[in-house]
Design a protein around this motif. Structure first.
Motif, PDB file in Angstrom:
ATOM      1  N   ALA A 200      63.082 -49.805 -33.040  1.00 43.91           N
ATOM      2  CA  ALA A 200      64.133 -49.110 -32.296  1.00 43.91           C
ATOM      3  C   ALA A 200      63.829 -47.630 -32.144  1.00 43.91           C
ATOM      4  O   ALA A 200      64.195 -47.010 -31.131  1.00 43.91           O
ATOM      5  CB  ALA A 200      65.477 -49.303 -32.997  1.00 43.91           C
ATOM      6  N   LYS A 201      63.175 -47.044 -33.124  1.00 41.58           N
ATOM      7  CA  LYS A 201      62.894 -45.606 -33.108  1.00 41.58           C
ATOM      8  C   LYS A 201      62.142 -45.191 -31.845  1.00 41.58           C
ATOM      9  O   LYS A 201      62.309 -44.069 -31.352  1.00 41.58           O
ATOM     10  CB  LYS A 201      62.093 -45.216 -34.352  1.00 41.58           C
ATOM     11  N   GLY A 202      61.359 -46.095 -31.303  1.00 39.61           N
ATOM     12  CA  GLY A 202      60.622 -45.787 -30.076  1.00 39.61           C
ATOM     13  C   GLY A 202      61.527 -45.514 -28.889  1.00 39.61           C
ATOM     14  O   GLY A 202      61.108 -44.878 -27.918  1.00 39.61           O
ATOM     15  N   ASP A 203      62.786 -45.977 -28.956  1.00 33.42           N
ATOM     16  CA  ASP A 203      63.747 -45.747 -27.877  1.00 33.42           C
ATOM     17  C   ASP A 203      64.695 -44.580 -28.164  1.00 33.42           C
ATOM     18  O   ASP A 203      65.554 -44.266 -27.347  1.00 33.42           O
ATOM     19  CB  ASP A 203      64.579 -47.006 -27.628  1.00 33.42           C
ATOM     20  N   TRP A 204      64.557 -43.970 -29.332  1.00 35.45           N
ATOM     21  CA  TRP A 204      65.413 -42.838 -29.698  1.00 35.45           C
ATOM     22  C   TRP A 204      64.755 -41.518 -29.308  1.00 35.45           C
ATOM     23  O   TRP A 204      63.536 -41.372 -29.384  1.00 35.45           O
ATOM     24  CB  TRP A 204      65.692 -42.829 -31.205  1.00 35.45           C
ATOM     25  N   ARG A 205      65.553 -40.585 -28.909  1.00 36.42           N
ATOM     26  CA  ARG A 205      65.030 -39.263 -28.539  1.00 36.42           C
ATOM     27  C   ARG A 205      65.004 -38.321 -29.745  1.00 36.42           C
ATOM     28  O   ARG A 205      64.008 -37.620 -29.980  1.00 36.42           O
ATOM     29  CB  ARG A 205      65.898 -38.656 -27.427  1.00 36.42           C
ATOM     30  N   THR A 206      66.089 -38.299 -30.510  1.00 34.43           N
ATOM     31  CA  THR A 206      66.216 -37.362 -31.632  1.00 34.43           C
ATOM     32  C   THR A 206      66.995 -38.002 -32.778  1.00 34.43           C
ATOM     33  O   THR A 206      67.668 -39.010 -32.603  1.00 34.43           O
ATOM     34  CB  THR A 206      66.960 -36.074 -31.205  1.00 34.43           C
ATOM     35  N   MET A 207      66.884 -37.355 -33.946  1.00 37.54           N
ATOM     36  CA  MET A 207      67.718 -37.684 -35.100  1.00 37.54           C
ATOM     37  C   MET A 207      68.278 -36.361 -35.594  1.00 37.54           C
ATOM     38  O   MET A 207      67.572 -35.565 -36.202  1.00 37.54           O
ATOM     39  CB  MET A 207      66.907 -38.410 -36.181  1.00 37.54           C
ATOM     40  N   ASP A 208      69.568 -36.126 -35.303  1.00 38.98           N
ATOM     41  CA  ASP A 208      70.127 -34.785 -35.489  1.00 38.98           C
ATOM     42  C   ASP A 208      71.620 -34.885 -35.765  1.00 38.98           C
ATOM     43  O   ASP A 208      72.313 -35.733 -35.195  1.00 38.98           O
ATOM     44  CB  ASP A 208      69.884 -33.970 -34.211  1.00 38.98           C
ATOM     45  N   TYR A 209      72.105 -34.000 -36.639  1.00 41.60           N
ATOM     46  CA  TYR A 209      73.542 -33.946 -36.927  1.00 41.60           C
ATOM     47  C   TYR A 209      74.331 -33.235 -35.824  1.00 41.60           C
ATOM     48  O   TYR A 209      75.557 -33.332 -35.789  1.00 41.60           O
ATOM     49  CB  TYR A 209      73.796 -33.212 -38.246  1.00 41.60           C
ATOM     50  N   ALA A 210      73.679 -32.517 -34.940  1.00 42.26           N
ATOM     51  CA  ALA A 210      74.373 -31.721 -33.925  1.00 42.26           C
ATOM     52  C   ALA A 210      74.863 -32.623 -32.790  1.00 42.26           C
ATOM     53  O   ALA A 210      74.448 -32.493 -31.628  1.00 42.26           O
ATOM     54  CB  ALA A 210      73.449 -30.625 -33.393  1.00 42.26           C
ATOM     55  N   VAL A 211      75.770 -33.513 -33.109  1.00 39.90           N
ATOM     56  CA  VAL A 211      76.237 -34.528 -32.172  1.00 39.90           C
ATOM     57  C   VAL A 211      76.893 -33.904 -30.945  1.00 39.90           C
ATOM     58  O   VAL A 211      76.558 -34.254 -29.799  1.00 39.90           O
ATOM     59  CB  VAL A 211      77.240 -35.471 -32.881  1.00 39.90           C
ATOM     60  N   ILE A 212      77.831 -33.013 -31.151  1.00 38.01           N
ATOM     61  CA  ILE A 212      78.573 -32.429 -30.034  1.00 38.01           C
ATOM     62  C   ILE A 212      77.635 -31.692 -29.097  1.00 38.01           C
ATOM     63  O   ILE A 212      77.692 -31.862 -27.866  1.00 38.01           O
ATOM     64  CB  ILE A 212      79.671 -31.481 -30.558  1.00 38.01           C
ATOM     65  N   GLU A 213      76.751 -30.903 -29.664  1.00 35.56           N
ATOM     66  CA  GLU A 213      75.812 -30.117 -28.852  1.00 35.56           C
ATOM     67  C   GLU A 213      74.864 -31.026 -28.069  1.00 35.56           C
ATOM     68  O   GLU A 213      74.563 -30.758 -26.897  1.00 35.56           O
ATOM     69  CB  GLU A 213      75.019 -29.167 -29.746  1.00 35.56           C
ATOM     70  N   LYS A 214      74.388 -32.088 -28.705  1.00 39.82           N
ATOM     71  CA  LYS A 214      73.468 -33.012 -28.033  1.00 39.82           C
ATOM     72  C   LYS A 214      74.127 -33.688 -26.832  1.00 39.82           C
ATOM     73  O   LYS A 214      73.502 -33.865 -25.781  1.00 39.82           O
ATOM     74  CB  LYS A 214      72.992 -34.081 -29.021  1.00 39.82           C
ATOM     75  N   LEU A 215      75.404 -34.054 -26.990  1.00 39.23           N
ATOM     76  CA  LEU A 215      76.106 -34.753 -25.922  1.00 39.23           C
ATOM     77  C   LEU A 215      76.571 -33.819 -24.813  1.00 39.23           C
ATOM     78  O   LEU A 215      76.425 -34.130 -23.624  1.00 39.23           O
ATOM     79  CB  LEU A 215      77.303 -35.511 -26.505  1.00 39.23           C
ATOM     80  N   THR A 216      77.126 -32.667 -25.184  1.00 41.45           N
ATOM     81  CA  THR A 216      77.668 -31.774 -24.150  1.00 41.45           C
ATOM     82  C   THR A 216      76.570 -31.112 -23.337  1.00 41.45           C
ATOM     83  O   THR A 216      76.785 -30.765 -22.172  1.00 41.45           O
ATOM     84  CB  THR A 216      78.584 -30.708 -24.779  1.00 41.45           C
ATOM     85  N   SER A 217      75.400 -30.950 -23.916  1.00 39.90           N
ATOM     86  CA  SER A 217      74.270 -30.380 -23.175  1.00 39.90           C
ATOM     87  C   SER A 217      73.572 -31.419 -22.305  1.00 39.90           C
ATOM     88  O   SER A 217      72.684 -31.090 -21.523  1.00 39.90           O
ATOM     89  CB  SER A 217      73.248 -29.792 -24.147  1.00 39.90           C
TER      90      SER A 217
END
Length: 343
Positions: A200-217
């Motif tokens: 599955a990791k091959g389909d993931w872009r990042t692993m980050d706690y900054a959820v709000i920032e990742k989504l709103t950007s």
């Protein structure tokens, strides 16, 4: 002489009363990042004439490691449910006996005899919620209530996924997708989990706690997320939807606790009592966008909190899974899986 003594006694009583209203001094809080309402802190400072400093962490494990170093200078911490149990076991928290505090009467009875702190000797509720994921319905229009979007990713979402940089949340999600129990030490099941995560990791872009920032950007279109963070992100990106996967999801409660070596112990206890006041609990909920465990707080909460899809679970959704601390052999195994996944 009698009048003089009475006058002196009255002055003394007045001084004691003033001292209770204005404790003075300092309070050092160590809390999750972007999780503390600045206005609530200002209210506490004004009410008690106490200067508050606030430092932040990004995981229960980061906080635990810091506290175990000793002499941190922190008074108040805000651990998750399982971490409270761990810290009590290691003698890191002060026994504050919240049930004897004035505002304990406001606590929802459902949150008193909890597995991590029966009777609430060490902690009180801060915020509670769920950990699932949120996805942009404008990008993916299919059924979102399945962990298949993360572990068997549809084409529209490949390379557009953020996972929490959290060992337990990622591993537990994988175990739920496979239909296996949590705190798992079964070697065959864990091998299957490892293969699932690495694929599955091959389909993931990042692993980050900054959820709000990742989504709103719009850096990603799906992120593993806490429900309050999902609600805050939806305010800026209205097409986001929070999922309640049929395979299950985590329930959690963060709790206000006092360190055993707190340098400002009495001020810390004042803060614990302060957080059980309905209006103050609501100030935190209105900021962080999670429910709290304090009765009467609904009267002070923003209207949109009372029917938000991220807060009010739909009929038929699975019951949130509150995962207890795992035995050390399981933790060691999880650490090996996590280290390999992060390579």
């Amino acid at each position: 002489m009698k009048n003089t003594l009475l006058k002196a006694a009255a002055i003394s009583a007045l001084a004691l009363s003033a001292a209770g209203a204005h404790a003075e001094g300092k309070l050092n809080i160590y809390n999750w990042g972007n999780y503390t309402n600045p206005e609530m802190i200002e209210k506490f400072e004004a009410q008690y004439d106490i200067e508050v400093t606030l430092d932040s962490y990004d995981s229960n494990e980061t906080m635990l490691a810091k506290v175990k170093e000793g002499n941190t200078g922190y008074d108040v911490v805000v651990p998750g449910d399982y971490m409270i149990a761990i810290m009590v076991g290691e003698g890191l928290l002060a026994e504050i006996n919240a049930s004897e505090m004035d505002n304990f009467k406001n606590m929802d009875p459902n949150w008193v005899d909890v597995y991590w702190d029966p009777g609430r000797k060490y902690s009180v509720p801060y915020q509670w919620g769920t950990t699932s994921f949120t996805v942009d319905s404008a990008v993916y229009s299919g059924d979102i209530d399945t962990l298949g979007l993360i572990f068997d990713t549809p084409e529209e979402l490949k390379g557009r996924i953020n996972m929490l940089n959290d060992m337990n949340d990622v591993i537990n999600a994988g175990l739920r997708y496979l239909g296996y129990p949590r705190c798992n030490s079964n070697p065959d099941q864990m091998k299957e989990l490892m293969a699932l995560l690495e694929n599955a990791k091959g389909d993931w872009r990042t692993m980050d706690y900054a959820v709000i920032e990742k989504l709103t950007s719009k850096d990603v279109d799906l992120s593993q997320s806490w429900n309050g963070a999902a609600m805050r992100a939806r305010a800026d990106r209205p097409t986001l939807q929070y999922a309640y996967p049929k395979e299950g999801f985590t329930g959690w409660m963060d709790n206000v606790a006092v360190l055993a070596d707190a340098p400002n112990m009495e001020n810390a206890k004042l803060f614990v009592n302060f957080m059980m006041d309905p209006e103050n609990a609501a100030m935190t909920s209105n900021f962080a966008r999670y429910a709290n465990g304090i009765k009467g707080s609904e009267a002070f909460m923003d209207a949109e909190m009372l029917d938000a899809p991220e807060i009010v679970m739909p009929a038929g959704a699975p019951v949130p899974d509150f995962v207890k601390p795992c035995d050390q052999d399981v933790v060691d195994l999880y650490n090996k899986v996590w280290t390999r996944l992060k390579q």
